[in-house]
Design a protein around this motif. Structure first.
Motif, PDB file in Angstrom:
ATOM      1  N   SER A 274       0.927  -0.980   0.153  1.00  0.00           N
ATOM      2  CA  SER A 274       0.002   0.052  -0.077  1.00  0.00           C
ATOM      3  C   SER A 274       0.867   1.215   0.077  1.00  0.00           C
ATOM      4  CB  SER A 274      -0.859  -0.090   1.281  1.00  0.00           C
ATOM      5  OG  SER A 274      -1.817  -1.171   1.048  1.00  0.00           O
ATOM      6  N   VAL A 275       0.239   2.358  -0.110  1.00  0.00           N
ATOM      7  CA  VAL A 275       1.168   3.706  -0.492  1.00  0.00           C
ATOM      8  C   VAL A 275       0.855   4.507   0.586  1.00  0.00           C
ATOM      9  CG1 VAL A 275       1.460   5.564  -2.092  1.00  0.00           C
ATOM     10  CG2 VAL A 275       1.431   3.364  -2.792  1.00  0.00           C
ATOM     11  N   ASP A 276      -0.448   4.815   1.083  1.00  0.00           N
ATOM     12  CA  ASP A 276      -0.999   6.125   1.777  1.00  0.00           C
ATOM     13  C   ASP A 276      -1.294   7.094   1.120  1.00  0.00           C
ATOM     14  OD1 ASP A 276      -1.996   7.058   4.152  1.00  0.00           O
ATOM     15  OD2 ASP A 276      -0.139   6.966   5.224  1.00  0.00           O
ATOM     16  N   TYR A 277      -1.713   7.046  -0.234  1.00  0.00           N
ATOM     17  CA  TYR A 277      -1.808   8.208  -1.013  1.00  0.00           C
ATOM     18  C   TYR A 277      -3.062   9.193  -0.504  1.00  0.00           C
ATOM     19  CZ  TYR A 277      -3.303  10.537  -5.116  1.00  0.00           C
ATOM     20  OH  TYR A 277      -3.735  11.722  -6.282  1.00  0.00           O
ATOM     21  N   PRO A 278      -2.954  10.471  -0.548  1.00  0.00           N
ATOM     22  CA  PRO A 278      -1.885  11.232  -1.163  1.00  0.00           C
ATOM     23  C   PRO A 278      -0.780  11.629  -0.574  1.00  0.00           C
ATOM     24  CG  PRO A 278      -3.655  12.738  -0.740  1.00  0.00           C
ATOM     25  CD  PRO A 278      -4.074  11.508  -0.141  1.00  0.00           C
ATOM     26  N   PHE A 279      -0.730  11.171   1.006  1.00  0.00           N
ATOM     27  CA  PHE A 279       0.384  11.520   1.937  1.00  0.00           C
ATOM     28  C   PHE A 279       1.653  11.203   1.692  1.00  0.00           C
ATOM     29  CE2 PHE A 279      -3.812  11.199   4.096  1.00  0.00           C
ATOM     30  CZ  PHE A 279      -4.191  12.462   4.133  1.00  0.00           C
ATOM     31  N   SER A 280       1.709   9.702   0.925  1.00  0.00           N
ATOM     32  CA  SER A 280       2.626   9.377   0.261  1.00  0.00           C
ATOM     33  C   SER A 280       2.551   9.095  -1.100  1.00  0.00           C
ATOM     34  CB  SER A 280       3.251   7.962   0.995  1.00  0.00           C
ATOM     35  OG  SER A 280       3.709   8.311   2.170  1.00  0.00           O
ATOM     36  N   SER A 281       3.439   9.417  -1.905  1.00  0.00           N
ATOM     37  CA  SER A 281       3.150   9.350  -3.684  1.00  0.00           C
ATOM     38  C   SER A 281       3.367   7.807  -4.149  1.00  0.00           C
ATOM     39  CB  SER A 281       4.024  10.137  -4.184  1.00  0.00           C
ATOM     40  OG  SER A 281       5.518   9.492  -4.366  1.00  0.00           O
ATOM     41  N   ASN A 282       2.713   7.436  -4.983  1.00  0.00           N
ATOM     42  CA  ASN A 282       2.652   6.345  -5.839  1.00  0.00           C
ATOM     43  C   ASN A 282       4.011   6.224  -6.151  1.00  0.00           C
ATOM     44  OD1 ASN A 282      -0.090   5.434  -5.362  1.00  0.00           O
ATOM     45  ND2 ASN A 282      -0.529   6.998  -7.190  1.00  0.00           N
ATOM     46  N   GLU A 283       4.862   7.041  -6.800  1.00  0.00           N
ATOM     47  CA  GLU A 283       6.400   6.942  -7.141  1.00  0.00           C
ATOM     48  C   GLU A 283       7.119   6.361  -6.008  1.00  0.00           C
ATOM     49  OE1 GLU A 283       4.495  10.484  -9.743  1.00  0.00           O
ATOM     50  OE2 GLU A 283       4.229   9.550  -7.732  1.00  0.00           O
ATOM     51  N   GLN A 284       6.841   7.038  -4.950  1.00  0.00           N
ATOM     52  CA  GLN A 284       7.660   6.445  -3.638  1.00  0.00           C
ATOM     53  C   GLN A 284       7.312   5.137  -3.421  1.00  0.00           C
ATOM     54  OE1 GLN A 284       6.053   9.578  -0.990  1.00  0.00           O
ATOM     55  NE2 GLN A 284       8.379   9.768  -0.370  1.00  0.00           N
ATOM     56  N   GLY A 285       6.197   4.772  -3.721  1.00  0.00           N
ATOM     57  CA  GLY A 285       5.948   3.282  -3.371  1.00  0.00           C
ATOM     58  C   GLY A 285       6.507   2.539  -4.356  1.00  0.00           C
ATOM     59  N   ARG A 286       6.400   2.820  -5.665  1.00  0.00           N
ATOM     60  CA  ARG A 286       7.068   2.192  -6.824  1.00  0.00           C
ATOM     61  C   ARG A 286       8.551   2.000  -6.589  1.00  0.00           C
ATOM     62  NH1 ARG A 286       5.398  -0.103 -11.718  1.00  0.00           N
ATOM     63  NH2 ARG A 286       7.255  -1.114 -12.447  1.00  0.00           N
ATOM     64  N   GLY A 287       9.344   3.053  -6.097  1.00  0.00           N
ATOM     65  CA  GLY A 287      10.679   2.873  -5.640  1.00  0.00           C
ATOM     66  C   GLY A 287      10.894   1.956  -4.562  1.00  0.00           C
ATOM     67  N   PHE A 288      10.048   1.960  -3.532  1.00  0.00           N
ATOM     68  CA  PHE A 288      10.326   0.898  -2.584  1.00  0.00           C
ATOM     69  C   PHE A 288      10.172  -0.518  -3.176  1.00  0.00           C
ATOM     70  CE2 PHE A 288       7.861  -1.915   0.327  1.00  0.00           C
ATOM     71  CZ  PHE A 288       8.656  -2.162   1.173  1.00  0.00           C
ATOM     72  N   LEU A 289       9.294  -0.646  -3.957  1.00  0.00           N
ATOM     73  CA  LEU A 289       9.232  -2.232  -4.424  1.00  0.00           C
ATOM     74  C   LEU A 289      10.286  -2.414  -5.358  1.00  0.00           C
ATOM     75  CD1 LEU A 289       5.278  -2.434  -5.559  1.00  0.00           C
ATOM     76  CD2 LEU A 289       6.366  -3.328  -3.473  1.00  0.00           C
ATOM     77  N   ASP A 290      11.129  -1.498  -6.063  1.00  0.00           N
ATOM     78  CA  ASP A 290      12.186  -1.681  -6.825  1.00  0.00           C
ATOM     79  C   ASP A 290      13.266  -1.955  -5.867  1.00  0.00           C
ATOM     80  OD1 ASP A 290      10.939  -1.140  -9.083  1.00  0.00           O
ATOM     81  OD2 ASP A 290      11.423   0.848  -9.303  1.00  0.00           O
ATOM     82  N   ALA A 291      13.325  -1.180  -4.724  1.00  0.00           N
ATOM     83  CA  ALA A 291      14.557  -1.591  -3.748  1.00  0.00           C
ATOM     84  C   ALA A 291      14.200  -2.766  -3.135  1.00  0.00           C
ATOM     85  CB  ALA A 291      14.396  -0.396  -2.674  1.00  0.00           C
ATOM     86  N   VAL A 292      12.958  -3.260  -2.733  1.00  0.00           N
ATOM     87  CA  VAL A 292      12.804  -4.629  -2.279  1.00  0.00           C
ATOM     88  C   VAL A 292      13.197  -5.607  -3.126  1.00  0.00           C
ATOM     89  CG1 VAL A 292      11.143  -6.301  -1.705  1.00  0.00           C
ATOM     90  CG2 VAL A 292      10.927  -3.845  -0.863  1.00  0.00           C
ATOM     91  N   ARG A 293      12.937  -5.510  -4.445  1.00  0.00           N
ATOM     92  CA  ARG A 293      13.494  -6.541  -5.494  1.00  0.00           C
ATOM     93  C   ARG A 293      14.896  -6.424  -5.618  1.00  0.00           C
ATOM     94  NH1 ARG A 293      11.167  -5.308 -11.176  1.00  0.00           N
ATOM     95  NH2 ARG A 293       9.624  -7.309 -10.886  1.00  0.00           N
ATOM     96  N   GLU A 294      15.573  -5.401  -5.514  1.00  0.00           N
ATOM     97  CA  GLU A 294      17.035  -5.493  -5.693  1.00  0.00           C
ATOM     98  C   GLU A 294      17.624  -6.012  -4.262  1.00  0.00           C
ATOM     99  OE1 GLU A 294      18.019  -1.318  -6.584  1.00  0.00           O
ATOM    100  OE2 GLU A 294      16.914  -1.351  -8.216  1.00  0.00           O
ATOM    101  N   SER A 295      17.045  -5.868  -3.205  1.00  0.00           N
ATOM    102  CA  SER A 295      17.590  -6.405  -2.059  1.00  0.00           C
ATOM    103  C   SER A 295      17.669  -7.678  -1.812  1.00  0.00           C
ATOM    104  CB  SER A 295      16.658  -5.876  -0.691  1.00  0.00           C
ATOM    105  OG  SER A 295      15.479  -6.587  -0.629  1.00  0.00           O
ATOM    106  N   GLY A 296      16.637  -8.504  -2.471  1.00  0.00           N
ATOM    107  CA  GLY A 296      16.709 -10.121  -2.470  1.00  0.00           C
ATOM    108  C   GLY A 296      16.196 -10.669  -1.283  1.00  0.00           C
TER     109      GLY A 296
END
Length: 324
Positions: A274-296
């Motif tokens: 989840s994101v918590d839009y609009p208090f957090s942005s969907n782009e921030q959320g997507r960046g988090f998922l990318d970081a999770v993927r890269e973390s393994g």
């Protein structure tokens, strides 16, 4: 990345926006947040596209209304969902000051409006839901097999005074909100519900909490160690309730540290993006998922579960098409 569902995403209805008490509350938010809260159309969909969100489950922002206000807000949300299918779904807002009315409104929203559950403020003017006067709402949710999302609420009464100290008023305000109070109080509320026997009474209840578990995953081992002394009258164990009745979203949290802690304490099928839009942005959320993927930290299959499939199973929805 595959399709994404988010489910702690807010709006502000005209039915509640003019309430004098809520007007004061929403004056704390910056204008760009207020503009996005009021939009249930093109701007919201564009922001979803920017973060690759396929389906957003929309719920009302802070504040509890009367039955009339809640019905009006829910009707407006239902109309917006209908106009924006299959991109939006709805969580009901309920008049928790009148629990019987709230239970009936939950039934109307799920049965007649097609909502996928409800989002509840963490307390009603300082009264928590371990008080059995509120339990008709939980009984109805179990009967409907629908989810209740318990969301942080602004501190009131004595709780508000605990954040006063030798620092500026702004510090006091934020300590009581996202800086600490919201999350600690919501985590404590889950323990209050457990201690009151709510999950013994309603063993198939589905409860969602956000912000990577409202501090509970970090503290869980210590709580379990004190469980027998702390909750002597409860029949079902906390670990069973954690595994079977609770779902946890990542809303508003984009750090790998809290996420790693969540993974160590919680079944993958109970973790929801989840994101918590609009208090957090969907782009921030997507960046988090990318970081999770890269973390393994998780596999691709597990990431797909967290991003979409777990929410599909919980809410009985199906994403149409792939991520944007």
């Amino acid at each position: 990345m595959g399709p994404l569902i988010t489910l702690e995403e807010h709006y502000l209805s005209s039915a509640l926006a003019e309430d004098p008490e809520l007007k004061e509350l929403y004056s704390l938010f910056p204008p760009h947040h207020l503009a996005k809260l009021r939009d249930l159309g093109a701007q919201r969909i564009a922001d979803m596209d920017a973060g690759g969100v396929s389906l957003q489950v929309v719920s009302h922002g802070p504040g509890v209304g009367t039955l009339a206000q809640c019905r009006s807000a829910n009707n407006s949300l239902a109309a917006a969902v209908q106009q924006n299918r299959p991109r939006l779904a709805g969580f009901a807002t309920l008049p928790m000051g009148a629990p019987q009315d709230a239970a009936q409104e939950l039934e109307r929203c799920v049965t007649d409006l097609g909502f996928v559950g409800a989002l509840l403020e963490n307390h009603y003017h300082g009264r928590y839901y371990d008080d059995e006067r509120f339990w008709p709402v939980f009984a109805m949710a179990e009967h409907l097999d629908t989810a209740l999302y318990i969301h942080p609420a602004f501190p009131t009464g004595p709780l508000k005074h605990t954040f006063k100290g030798n620092y500026p008023p702004q510090t006091e305000t934020i300590l009581g909100m996202a800086g600490w109070g919201w999350h600690a109080d919501t985590g404590l509320h889950i323990l209050r519900l457990f201690g009151a026997g709510l999950f013994d009474r309603f063993p198939k209840l589905k409860v969602v909490i956000g912000h990577m578990g409202e501090m509970l995953p970090f503290q869980l081992d210590r709580i379990l160690g004190a469980e027998r002394r702390m909750f002597p009258a409860v029949k079902r164990g906390l670990r069973a309730v954690w595994d079977e009745n609770l779902w946890i979203t990542t809303s508003g949290m984009v750090g790998l540290g809290p996420f790693a802690c969540l993974l160590r304490t919680t079944r993958i099928d109970r973790i929801l993006y989840s994101v918590d839009y609009p208090f957090s942005s969907n782009e921030q959320g997507r960046g988090f998922l990318d970081a999770v993927r890269e973390s393994g930290l998780v596999t691709e299959e597990q990431l797909a579960d967290i991003g979409c499939r777990n929410a599909e199973a919980l809410l009985k929805v199906k994403v149409v098409g792939q991520a944007v």
